[in-house]
Design a protein around this motif. Structure first.
Motif, PDB file in Angstrom:
ATOM      1  N   ARG A 149     -19.297 -22.423  -9.950  1.00 28.77           N
ATOM      2  CA  ARG A 149     -20.398 -21.456 -10.027  1.00 28.77           C
ATOM      3  C   ARG A 149     -20.159 -20.469 -11.157  1.00 28.77           C
ATOM      4  N   ASP A 150     -19.264 -19.520 -10.962  1.00 23.59           N
ATOM      5  CA  ASP A 150     -19.027 -18.497 -11.974  1.00 23.59           C
ATOM      6  C   ASP A 150     -18.499 -19.113 -13.262  1.00 23.59           C
ATOM      7  N   GLY A 151     -17.513 -19.999 -13.125  1.00 24.73           N
ATOM      8  CA  GLY A 151     -16.973 -20.659 -14.302  1.00 24.73           C
ATOM      9  C   GLY A 151     -17.996 -21.530 -14.997  1.00 24.73           C
ATOM     10  N   ASN A 152     -18.865 -22.183 -14.225  1.00 32.24           N
ATOM     11  CA  ASN A 152     -19.882 -23.053 -14.799  1.00 32.24           C
ATOM     12  C   ASN A 152     -20.931 -22.247 -15.555  1.00 32.24           C
ATOM     13  N   GLN A 153     -21.298 -21.081 -15.014  1.00 31.14           N
ATOM     14  CA  GLN A 153     -22.285 -20.238 -15.688  1.00 31.14           C
ATOM     15  C   GLN A 153     -21.774 -19.720 -17.026  1.00 31.14           C
ATOM     16  N   GLU A 169     -16.662 -22.030  -4.117  1.00 26.26           N
ATOM     17  CA  GLU A 169     -18.024 -21.587  -4.410  1.00 26.26           C
ATOM     18  C   GLU A 169     -18.650 -22.623  -5.338  1.00 26.26           C
ATOM     19  N   VAL A 170     -19.645 -23.333  -4.820  1.00 28.42           N
ATOM     20  CA  VAL A 170     -20.112 -24.540  -5.498  1.00 28.42           C
ATOM     21  C   VAL A 170     -21.330 -24.316  -6.376  1.00 28.42           C
ATOM     22  N   GLY A 189     -11.346 -16.789  -8.119  1.00 27.13           N
ATOM     23  CA  GLY A 189     -11.052 -16.970  -9.534  1.00 27.13           C
ATOM     24  C   GLY A 189     -11.279 -18.399  -9.948  1.00 27.13           C
ATOM     25  N   CYS A 190     -10.825 -18.725 -11.144  1.00 27.31           N
ATOM     26  CA  CYS A 190     -11.022 -20.051 -11.719  1.00 27.31           C
ATOM     27  C   CYS A 190      -9.695 -20.637 -12.182  1.00 27.31           C
ATOM     28  N   LEU A 191      -9.655 -21.961 -12.264  1.00 31.57           N
ATOM     29  CA  LEU A 191      -8.483 -22.615 -12.834  1.00 31.57           C
ATOM     30  C   LEU A 191      -8.393 -22.246 -14.312  1.00 31.57           C
ATOM     31  N   PHE A 192      -7.248 -21.716 -14.698  1.00 25.40           N
ATOM     32  CA  PHE A 192      -6.955 -21.311 -16.071  1.00 25.40           C
ATOM     33  C   PHE A 192      -7.832 -20.153 -16.537  1.00 25.40           C
ATOM     34  N   GLY A 193      -8.475 -19.453 -15.584  1.00 28.04           N
ATOM     35  CA  GLY A 193      -9.134 -18.204 -15.919  1.00 28.04           C
ATOM     36  C   GLY A 193     -10.454 -18.316 -16.642  1.00 28.04           C
ATOM     37  N   ASN A 194     -11.132 -19.464 -16.536  1.00 24.95           N
ATOM     38  CA  ASN A 194     -12.447 -19.580 -17.171  1.00 24.95           C
ATOM     39  C   ASN A 194     -13.426 -18.588 -16.543  1.00 24.95           C
ATOM     40  N   GLY A 195     -14.417 -18.169 -17.292  1.00 22.72           N
ATOM     41  CA  GLY A 195     -15.421 -17.245 -16.779  1.00 22.72           C
ATOM     42  C   GLY A 195     -16.053 -16.450 -17.903  1.00 22.72           C
ATOM     43  N   GLU A 196     -17.075 -15.671 -17.560  1.00 24.30           N
ATOM     44  CA  GLU A 196     -17.776 -14.884 -18.572  1.00 24.30           C
ATOM     45  C   GLU A 196     -16.815 -13.975 -19.336  1.00 24.30           C
ATOM     46  N   ARG A 197     -17.158 -13.748 -20.617  1.00 25.26           N
ATOM     47  CA  ARG A 197     -16.392 -12.886 -21.517  1.00 25.26           C
ATOM     48  C   ARG A 197     -14.942 -13.370 -21.604  1.00 25.26           C
ATOM     49  N   THR A 198     -13.998 -12.572 -21.150  1.00 24.49           N
ATOM     50  CA  THR A 198     -12.590 -12.987 -21.216  1.00 24.49           C
ATOM     51  C   THR A 198     -12.161 -13.740 -19.972  1.00 24.49           C
ATOM     52  N   GLY A 199     -13.065 -13.982 -19.046  1.00 28.06           N
ATOM     53  CA  GLY A 199     -12.779 -14.869 -17.937  1.00 28.06           C
ATOM     54  C   GLY A 199     -12.444 -14.184 -16.627  1.00 28.06           C
ATOM     55  N   ASN A 200     -12.245 -15.013 -15.612  1.00 28.93           N
ATOM     56  CA  ASN A 200     -11.839 -14.585 -14.278  1.00 28.93           C
ATOM     57  C   ASN A 200     -10.319 -14.612 -14.154  1.00 28.93           C
ATOM     58  N   ALA A 201      -9.839 -14.146 -13.028  1.00 30.46           N
ATOM     59  CA  ALA A 201      -8.412 -14.289 -12.737  1.00 30.46           C
ATOM     60  C   ALA A 201      -8.051 -15.770 -12.683  1.00 30.46           C
TER      61      ALA A 201
END
Length: 556
Positions: free
Chosen positions: A39-43, A70-71, A269-281
Motif C-alpha cells: 500500500r504505502d510502498g506501492n503508492q 496492509e495490502v 514499515g516497508c522492506l528496505f525502507g521504501n516509501g514516499e520521499r525518503t521512505g518508511n522505516a
C-alpha cells in the motif's frame, strides 16, 4: 543555503516530560510487524505494481513470516480493489494472516472499502485523517472540533458496517495522521473520541497508530511523544499502540526503536525502507537489529538475496550496495586493517565455533541470512596483506607465512593500482601463481631427485632440473635435503644464496592430501625472493619451492 536558517526555520518544540522512563528501558522482545509495502510502498513507486507484481510481493511477505500486511487502498483505484478481491476469492490469505486496508474519513470511500473485503476471514480497517495545525489551518481549513467530528463520524460508520458483517473478525485502526507535529493534548483528545465510538475490548480489538508522517524532530522527541500518549490515554490497556515512522531526517530506524522503548508494541514499515520521499522505516534493518541483540524478530530473512531480488523486481528500485544487512557490499572489507582484523577473528572462531558471535567489523554472521563468506574480503589498492591472504586461504587452503603475505600484498597493490580497479579472486590467484613459480613451466623445473641421509648427519642429494630447456645435474650435500639442493645449485650457478624461511603444510585432512611448501631465499645483499610449490610428495614440493625462490637470482 541561508547563512541564518533560524530566520526561515524554527525548531520543533519538545514535549514536557521531565520524568521520562524510556531511556532506562531495554528491548527484550520483538514488536508486532505490519508491512505496508503493498500500500504505502506501492503508492510511492513511479510505476505502481500491477496485479502480478503485487501477488509476487505478497507471497514473499507471507514467506518471510508477516502476520499483518496492509495490502491496499481499495477505494483509491480499481487495481487495488481487484487485488483485495483476488486475495479473498482465490483463498491466498493464510488463516493466521490479517490483511489491512486503508481508508480516508469519507462515507463513500469507507463503503467502497468494505465492498472490497466482502467474505474476508479477518481484516483491519485503517482509518486516518490529518490532525496537525499545519493541515487543519492550510489544507482543510477546519477547527479542532470539526476534525474530531470527521473522525468520529467515520468511526461510527465503520463500527456499523463491521457489526453488519459478523462473519468476519474485524480490527479497527485509527491514525491521527501527522501525529508527530500535532499538539500532544489534541492527539489524545481525538484518539479518545474515536476509541469511545469503537469501545475496544478483547473481542473488539483496536490499534492506535501514531505516525511520524513527516520527520520534524530528533528521535528522542518522538519517543517522548509516544511515552506521553501511552501515559495519558485512558484506554491504554485495551488498545495496541503502533508507530509508522518515515525517514525524512534519516532517523526512521532510530524513531522506531526509541518508540518501542517508550511503549509502542507494533511497527509499520516497508522492506528496505521504501516509501514516499525518503521512505518508511526499514523493517529488515529493524528486525535484524533485534536479531543481533539475541532477540528473535519473528521474521525470516535467511535467504536475503532472494528477498532483495523479489523486492527489486516488484518495486523496480535498487537496494543500495551499502544498505544495512542486505546491500551487496555490507559484509565486504577493502581496507587492509579491517581485513586483518576479520581474518584474525575467523581464525579465532575456528578454535571456538560454539561461542557467541564476536567478529571484528561483522555484527551479524553473513551465513545467518544466506550469504557466503566469499564477499567478506575483496581486494583493491586499499587492501593490506590480509586481504589476498584471506582469498588464498578460503579458496585454495593456502596459509601464507607472514613475510610472504607482506611480499604478495605489495604485488597485489601494484597490480590493483595499475588496473585501477578491484582484483577478482581469479586475478589474485593468477598473480600469486605467476609470482612464485606455480606455473606449468617454471624457470627451474625439478625433473627427478634422489636423497640419502647418512649416519654422520649429512644429507646428499642428486637431482635433475630443467633450466632454459637444458637439463642440469646437481650433486650436493648439507645438513638437510634443501640445504644439499641449494649448495649444489649455487655451485652450478656460481651464486651465493641461503634459505631464510621454510614452511609447509597439507592442503587437506586426509593422509593422501597434497602439500604446499613456501621457501624464501636471500642473497649476500639481503635481497629476498619467495617460491611456492604444491605436490603430493612434500619433499618434491619443498625442492621445487626452493628452485622457484632461487630462479630469480639464477635466471634473472
Amino acid at each position: 543555503m541561508l547563512k541564518t536558517p533560524s530566520l526561515k526555520y524554527k525548531p520543533h518544540p519538545p514535549v514536557s516530560l521531565k520524568d521520562r522512563q524510556w531511556p532506562n528501558n531495554t528491548l527484550t522482545r520483538s514488536p508486532r510487524w505490519l508491512s505496508t509495502d503493498l500500500r504505502d510502498g506501492n503508492q510511492a513507486l513511479a510505476e505502481p505494481m500491477d496485479g502480478a507484481r503485487k501477488r509476487k510481493f505478497w507471497d514473499l511477505l507471507v514467506a518471510c513470516g508477516f502476520k499483518e500486511i496492509e495490502v491496499a487502498f481499495p477505494s483509491a483505484s480499481q487495481t487495488d480493489f481487484d487485488f483485495v478481491r483476488s486475495l479473498i476469492e482465490e483463498k491466498r490469505i493464510p488463516q493466521e494472516v490479517n490483511i489491512q486496508v486503508l481508508t480516508q474519513a469519507r462515507e463513500d470511500l469507507i463503503t467502497r472499502t468494505f465492498e472490497s473485503l466482502r467474505g474476508v476471514h479477518q481484516a483491519t480497517i485503517h482509518l486516518y485523517n490529518a490532525t496537525a495545525p499545519l493541515f487543519r489551518d492550510i489544507v482543510f481549513r477546519q477547527t479542532r472540533d470539526e476534525i474530531v467530528q470527521l473522525a468520529v463520524n467515520a468511526a461510527r460508520q465503520i463500527r456499523q458496517l463491521c457489526d453488519e458483517s459478523p462473519e468476519s473478525v474485524w480490527t479497527f485502526q485509527y491514525s491521527p495522521e501527522t501525529f508527530c507535529f500535532t499538539e500532544p493534548e489534541f492527539a489524545l483528545q481525538i484518539c479518545e473520541a474515536v476509541a469511545d465510538v469503537w469501545e475496544p475490548n478483547g473481542s473488539r480489538p483496536m490499534i492506535i497508530n501514531l505516525p511520524a508522517t513527516v520527520e520534524v524532530s530528533m528521535p528522542n522527541v518522538y519517543a517522548d511523544q509516544i511515552e506521553y500518549f501511552c501515559r495519558h490515554f485512558s484506554r491504554r490497556q485495551q488498545v495496541c499502540i503502533s508507530v509508522h515512522p518515515h525517514n525524512d531526517r534519516g532517523t526512521g530506524i532510530a524513531c522506531a526503536e526509541l518508540a518501542l522503548l517508550a511503549g509502542a508494541e507494533r511497527v509499520e514499515g516497508c522492506l528496505f525502507g521504501n516509501g514516499e520521499r525518503t521512505g518508511n522505516a526499514d523493517l529488515v534493518t529493524l528486525a535484524l537489529n533485534l536479531y543481533t541483540q539475541g532477540i528473535s524478530p519473528g521474521l525470516d530473512f535467511s535467504q536475503m538475496k532472494k528477498v532483495v531480488e523479489v523486492v527489486e523486481e516488484c518495486n523496480q528500485l535498487p537496494v543500495a550496495p551499502r544498505h544495512p544487512y542486505a546491500g551487496e557490499l555490507v559484509f565486504t572489507a577493502f581496507s587492509g586493517s579491517h581485513q586483518d582484523a576479520i581474518k584474525k577473528g575467523f581464525a579465532a572462531r575456528q578454535n571456538a565455533p560454539d561461542t557467541f558471535w564476536q567478529m571484528p567489523y561483522l555484527p551479524l554472521d553473513p551465513a545467518d541470512i544466506g550469504c557466503s563468506y566469499e564477499a567478506v574480503i575483496r581486494v583493491n589498492s586499499q587492501s593490506g596483506k590480509s586481504g589476498a591472504a584471506w582469498l588464498l586461504e578460503q579458496n585454495h587452503n593456502l596459509i601464507l607465512p607472514r613475510q610472504l603475505q607482506q611480499d604478495f600484498s605489495l604485488r597485489v597493490q601494484q597490480e590493483a593500482e595499475r588496473g585501477e580497479k578491484e582484483m577478482s579472486q581469479m586475478a589474485v590467484w593468477t598473480l600469486f601463481r605467476q609470482s612464485y613459480g606455480l606455473v606449468d613451466a617454471p624457470a627451474l623445473r625439478l625433473e627427478d631427485y634422489v636423497c640419502n641421509n647418512h649416519a654422520d648427519q649429512r644429507t646428499t642429494l642428486s637431482a635433475g632440473i630443467i633450466c632454459r630447456g637444458k637439463r642440469l645435474s646437481l650433486q650436493g650435500e648439507g645438513n638437510g635435503f634443501l640445504s644439499a639442493a641449494l649448495t649444489a645449485l649455487c655451485r652450478e650457478a656460481k651464486a651465493e644464496l641461503e634459505i631464510v624461511s621454510y614452511q609447509e603444510h597439507t592442503l587437506g585432512k586426509r593422509s593422501d592430501s597434497r602439500s604446499v611448501a613456501y621457501v624464501c631465499c636471500q642473497d649476500r645483499a639481503g635481497k629476498c625472493a619467495w617460491g611456492v610449490s604444491i605436490d603430493s610428495d612434500v619433499s618434491r614440493a619443498s625442492l621445487q619451492a626452493m628452485l622457484n625462490a632461487a630462479a630469480g637470482f639464477i635466471t634473472g
